[in-house]
Design an enzyme around this catalytic site. Structure first.
Site, PDB file in Angstrom:
ATOM      1  N   ASP A  34       0.855  -1.178   0.000  1.00  0.00           N
ATOM      2  CA  ASP A  34       0.000   0.000   0.000  1.00  0.00           C
ATOM      3  C   ASP A  34       0.901   1.241   0.000  1.00  0.00           C
ATOM      4  OD1 ASP A  34      -2.964   0.841   0.375  1.00  0.00           O
ATOM      5  OD2 ASP A  34      -1.973   1.882   2.036  1.00  0.00           O
ATOM      6  N   TYR A  94     -13.598   7.274  -0.900  1.00  0.00           N
ATOM      7  CA  TYR A  94     -12.985   7.318   0.436  1.00  0.00           C
ATOM      8  C   TYR A  94     -11.712   8.156   0.476  1.00  0.00           C
ATOM      9  CZ  TYR A  94      -9.173   4.009  -0.539  1.00  0.00           C
ATOM     10  OH  TYR A  94      -8.026   3.421  -1.014  1.00  0.00           O
ATOM     11  N   TYR A 110      -3.090  10.061   3.090  1.00  0.00           N
ATOM     12  CA  TYR A 110      -4.174  10.710   2.346  1.00  0.00           C
ATOM     13  C   TYR A 110      -3.964  12.194   2.079  1.00  0.00           C
ATOM     14  CZ  TYR A 110      -6.108   6.195   3.161  1.00  0.00           C
ATOM     15  OH  TYR A 110      -6.261   4.834   3.182  1.00  0.00           O
ATOM     16  N   HIS A 138      -6.897  -6.867  -1.199  1.00  0.00           N
ATOM     17  CA  HIS A 138      -5.938  -5.805  -0.879  1.00  0.00           C
ATOM     18  C   HIS A 138      -4.960  -6.204   0.226  1.00  0.00           C
ATOM     19  CE1 HIS A 138      -4.488  -1.733  -1.095  1.00  0.00           C
ATOM     20  NE2 HIS A 138      -4.730  -1.511   0.188  1.00  0.00           N
TER      21      HIS A 138
END
Length: 314
Positions: free
Chosen positions: A102, A147, A231, A291
Site C-alpha cells: 500500500d 474514500y 491521504y 488488498h
C-alpha cells in the site's frame, strides 16, 4: 511471535518502534500501509528469517508505537524516504531489500530511485509505482464520496466519522471494507464508516486476536498522522522529476483488489505503462487475492518473496 524482538531506534529526532527477527548481512526491510502496522508482516518476517535473512519491520512515524512528529500536518512522503535511509544508517545496514505494501511501497520505490546503491531489490504489494503529487490518484472520475477524497478533506470530517466508534471498530470496519473488490464510496448523506455492514464477519485469515493487536497499536497513535500520510499528503509534490527504479522489482497484485477499480490503475499496470518508471519489473497476479494479500494468502506470498530474494541475492 515470541521470536520477534522489539526495540526503539532514533531516526530524524523520533523514536521508531522496530520489530526484528533473524540475523546476518542479507536484510529485508518491510514497510506497512494503512490501516496496517508492523504486525501486518508477521508471516513474511518469520518466513524470510527462517531462510537466512534478517527481517525488519517498523511502525511508520506517527503510527503504532512510533513517536509522533511535532507537526503532523506538515509531513510529506519525503519524511518517509528519510526515515528509511535513517533507519538503515542507524542499524549499520548498507544495502537491503525493501518490501512495501500500500502506501509503504511509495517510499520503497523512491528510495530505490534516488539512492539505488542502498537497495538490492523492491517488492511492492497492492500498488504500483506512484509519485506523490497532484496526479497520484485521479479522484475526479469518482463520486465525491470516494474514500480517498473524503479522507483528504481538511481536518475534521474523517476525524468526526472515526470518532463515533472505538479504535477497534474503526480498524474492523476499514479492514472489511478494503477486503472487498469494490471501491468504498459513500453517498452524499453518508460517511465512510456508514458503509460498514456489522453482519459481515472478519475474514477467516484475520482473527479477533489479530484485530486486538492492531487496535492496541492504533490506540497508542490514533489516526491523526495516518490521515496525513498517506491521504492528505498524497497530492503534495515532493520534487521528483521522472525518477527511475533500476533495481529488480516485483509487483504483486490481487486480482480482487479494489485498487483495480480506481480509474487509471488497471490500465497503468496491465498495459505495462508502469515499466516507464520501473524497467526491471515482474508482475504477479494472485487470482483470489484482495488488498491484504500478504495476510490473506501468506504461504503463496512468502514463496514469491523468497524466490525473488534468492534470484537477486545481495
Amino acid at each position: 511471535m515470541e521470536k520477534i524482538e522489539h526495540k526503539y531506534v532514533e531516526v530524524g529526532g523520533l523514536k521508531l518502534h522496530v520489530a526484528e527477527i533473524g540475523s546476518g548481512p542479507k536484510v529485508v526491510l518491510f514497510l506497512h500501509g494503512f490501516p496496517e502496522i508492523w504486525y501486518s508482516w508477521r508471516h513474511q518476517m518469520i518466513a524470510v528469517a527462517n531462510n537466512g535473512y534478517r527481517a525488519i519491520a517498523y511502525d511508520c512515524r506517527g503510527y503504532g508505537l512510533s513517536e509522533q512528529p511535532v507537526e503532523p500536518e506538515k509531513a510529506t512522503f519525503n519524511d518517509l524516504v528519510e526515515d528509511v535511509l535513517g533507519l538503515l544508517d542507524s542499524l549499520a545496514i548498507n544495502k537491503a531489500f525493501l518490501v512495501g505494501k500500500d502506501f509503504g511501497a511509495m517510499p520503497a520505490y523512491l528510495v530505490a530511485a534516488v539512492y539505488p546503491e542502498r537497495v538490492a531489490g523492491v517488492i511492492s504489494l497492492g500498488i504500483p509505482f506512484m509519485l506523490p503529487g497532484p496526479t497520484a490518484v485521479q479522484n475526479h472520475p469518482l463520486p465525491e464520496g470516494f474514500y480517498v477524497s473524503r479522507w483528504q478533506e481538511p481536518a475534521g470530517r474523517a476525524e468526526a466519522d472515526f470518532g463515533r466508534f472505538d479504535v477497534k471498530s474503526v480498524i474492523r470496519n476499514i479492514y472489511i471494507l478494503f477486503c472487498g473488490s469494490e471501491v468504498p464510496v459513500a453517498a452524499k448523506d453518508q460517511e465512510i464508516m456508514d458503509l460498514f455492514d456489522p453482519a459481515i464477519p472478519l475474514p477467516p485469515w484475520f482473527s479477533e486476536e489479530d484485530l486486538s493487536v492492531y487496535a492496541s497499536l492504533y490506540e497508542k497513535s490514533g489516526f491523526r498522522f495516518p490521515l496525513q500520510i498517506p491521504y492528505r499528503s498524497l497530492a503534495v509534490d515532493c520534487g521528483y522529476t521522472d525518477p527511475k527504479v533500476s533495481a529488480p522489482t516485483l509487483l504483486v497484485m490481487g486480482e480482487k483488489d479494489y485498487i483495480f477499480k480506481i480509474p487509471g490503475f488497471g490500465d497503468y499496470i496491465r498495459t505495462g505503462a508502469v515499466k516507464h518508471f520501473v524497467p526491471d519489473l515482474d508482475i504477479k497476479y494472485i487470482a483470489e487475492g484482495n488488498h491484504f494479500v500478504q495476510e490473506q494468502l501468506p504461504e503463496q506470498i512468502n514463496q514469491l518473496i523468497l524466490t525473488f530474494l534468492a534470484k537477486h541475492g545481495i
